[in-house]
Design a protein around this motif. Structure first.
Motif, PDB file in Angstrom:
ATOM      1  N   GLU A 345      58.441  13.485  30.080  1.00 15.87           N
ATOM      2  CA  GLU A 345      58.207  12.849  28.774  1.00 15.87           C
ATOM      3  C   GLU A 345      59.811  13.238  27.808  1.00 15.87           C
ATOM      4  N   THR A 346      60.178  12.173  27.541  1.00 19.14           N
ATOM      5  CA  THR A 346      61.256  12.320  26.470  1.00 19.14           C
ATOM      6  C   THR A 346      60.888  12.129  25.064  1.00 19.14           C
ATOM      7  N   GLY A 357      58.017   7.842  32.776  1.00 20.81           N
ATOM      8  CA  GLY A 357      57.566   8.944  32.825  1.00 20.81           C
ATOM      9  C   GLY A 357      56.090   9.020  33.305  1.00 20.81           C
ATOM     10  N   GLY A 359      53.958  10.956  31.930  1.00 14.52           N
ATOM     11  CA  GLY A 359      53.323  11.294  30.602  1.00 14.52           C
ATOM     12  C   GLY A 359      52.051  12.154  30.763  1.00 14.52           C
TER      13      GLY A 359
END
Length: 440
Positions: A345-346, A357, A359
């Protein structure tokens, strides 16, 4: 200070120069500890250096045994035995007769303050210790927490036939409550091995002080053979378990039958064989516990424990301890970085759409309630029980060294004055670590 009368009762034959030195040391009041077995003294405190060594990874606490950690120059060498001799701490904790992973009403909130045996927490504690008394209390609290979570005592002599029989009866009652929901448990309860097991235990329970020695030997010998046969069957079931319910039920039966078998072997005086039996049992148990923890309990998504859902149930410190155990690799806080990579996650979007992602919101698994009431208690129990079993191996080594049966060991401890204990524990220290205050 007078020389304790019990100190040298176990030494036979001519007195060695070392024994004479210890006697003269007591006579001069230079040593406050009391000899209990050859090579061991009863200490009055655990030095804060031991706590710091635990925090630094120099030592490791396995149930009631402190020893040099793997990878250190003295790996495996025991520096303390912690033997509870007061009231059994397990009797004061509600819910411990339930099988974690099967019954949901374990009162975990009452156990939170007794589970501080994580390396990170030890590091925090080591900076707060000001006296030997505080250091000793912290380590004894860790040992008690381990015993509580494991559902076992910290000494092999506490795993007597009465205790095993009572525990199995309680487990049986809990299993019967869920058999209608778990078909495998129903088959388990109907197995012929269980009948043989309880018959063997009933025979052992009939032994008392009036039983003639030859009859006592025959009963223990026959029961040991039965237990060995039954344990092989539960070993198979334990290795095949694929659900939380069956895994934890078979783990209990495998563990208790193995402990009963080793106890019989030791009471027959075959202490070297008992030591080998408990070592082999522990090796097999550790392998299966790692498998169950990895495949059934933690599973494919260990990163889920970083989610907000678990923040009140699982601390980061405990999570890293879990992962050390599950993957049998000591990374500590390094596991958190690995989980962050799995989450993928970004914080800052890399485009107008930041998909791709994995997540945290996977919504995959057995559900939060079952995780909290079944999975987490099961994992805590396995980790604590693993530490206790490692401690049992060390204690059987001690019994073999002293050529002393568990019942004799228990009687020896009971004969000591109450003043020998610290917070309900005897602290046994090897004499080769004793530092004399002046040369003699």
């Amino acid at each position: 200070m007078p020389i304790p009368q019990k100190t040298f009762s176990l030494w036979n034959g001519p007195e060695s120069p070392f024994q004479n030195l210890i006697k003269r040391t007591f006579a001069r009041g230079l040593l406050e500890d009391t000899m209990i077995f050859p090579g061991w003294t009863v200490a009055r405190a655990i030095p804060d250096e031991t706590l710091i060594g635990l925090a630094a990874g120099k030592y490791q606490l396995y149930g009631g045994v402190v020893r040099w950690a793997a990878g250190t120059p003295n790996a495996g060498q025991i520096i303390r035995h912690l033997i509870p001799v007061g009231l059994n701490p397990l009797s004061a904790i509600p819910g411990l007769d339930f099988i974690p992973g099967i019954v949901a009403n374990i009162q975990l909130n009452q156990l939170k303050d007794m589970t501080k045996f994580n390396t990170y927490q030890l590091m925090q504690l080591s900076g707060q210790i000001n006296t030997l008394s505080e250091s000793t209390q912290q380590i004894l609290q860790i040992a008690t927490g381990t015993a509580v979570l494991s559902g076992l005592g910290l000494v092999v002599s506490s795993i007597g036939f009465v205790a095993i029989n009572n525990k199995l009866n309680t487990i049986d009652g809990r299993l019967k409550e869920i058999q209608k929901d778990v078909q495998a448990i129903k088959y388990f309860l109907e197995s012929s091995e269980r009948a043989k097991l309880f018959a063997a235990l009933n025979a052992l329970l009939r032994i008392d002080a009036r039983t003639a020695s030859e009859h006592r030997h025959t009963i223990i010998h026959n029961s040991r053979n039965t237990l060995a046969e039954i344990n092989m069957r539960y070993r198979e079931l334990f290795s095949e378990a694929s659900t939380i319910e069956t895994a934890m039920a078979n783990e209990e039966y495998f563990s208790l039958t193995a402990l009963a078998q080793a106890r019989c072997t030791a009471e027959l005086g075959m202490l070297d064989i008992a030591h080998k039996e408990i070592e082999e049992m522990n090796t097999f148990w550790q392998t299966q516990a790692h498998r169950i923890s990895k495949e059934i309990l933690v599973g494919k998504y260990p990163e889920r424990f970083l989610a907000t859902d678990f923040v009140d149930d699982v601390s980061v410190a405990e999570l890293t301890q879990w992962l050390d155990f599950v993957y049998d690799e000591k990374k500590g806080l390094g596991w958190i970085d690995e989980l962050r990579r799995k989450i993928n996650e970004t914080w800052y979007s890399k485009g107008w759409f930041s998909g791709g992602g994995s997540g945290l919101n996977q919504n995959v698994g057995i559900g939060l309630e079952k995780e909290q009431k079944m999975l987490i208690p099961a994992l805590r129990k396995l980790i604590a029980r693993g530490a206790v079993f490692e401690g049992y191996v060390a204690q059987y080594e001690l019994l073999e060294e002293q050529q002393m049966k568990p019942s004799e060991f228990e009687h020896k401890l009971a004969s000591l004055p109450e003043s020998s204990s610290v917070d309900g524990y005897l602290i046994l220290e090897p004499t080769n670590t004793v530092q004399l205050k002046e040369s003699v």
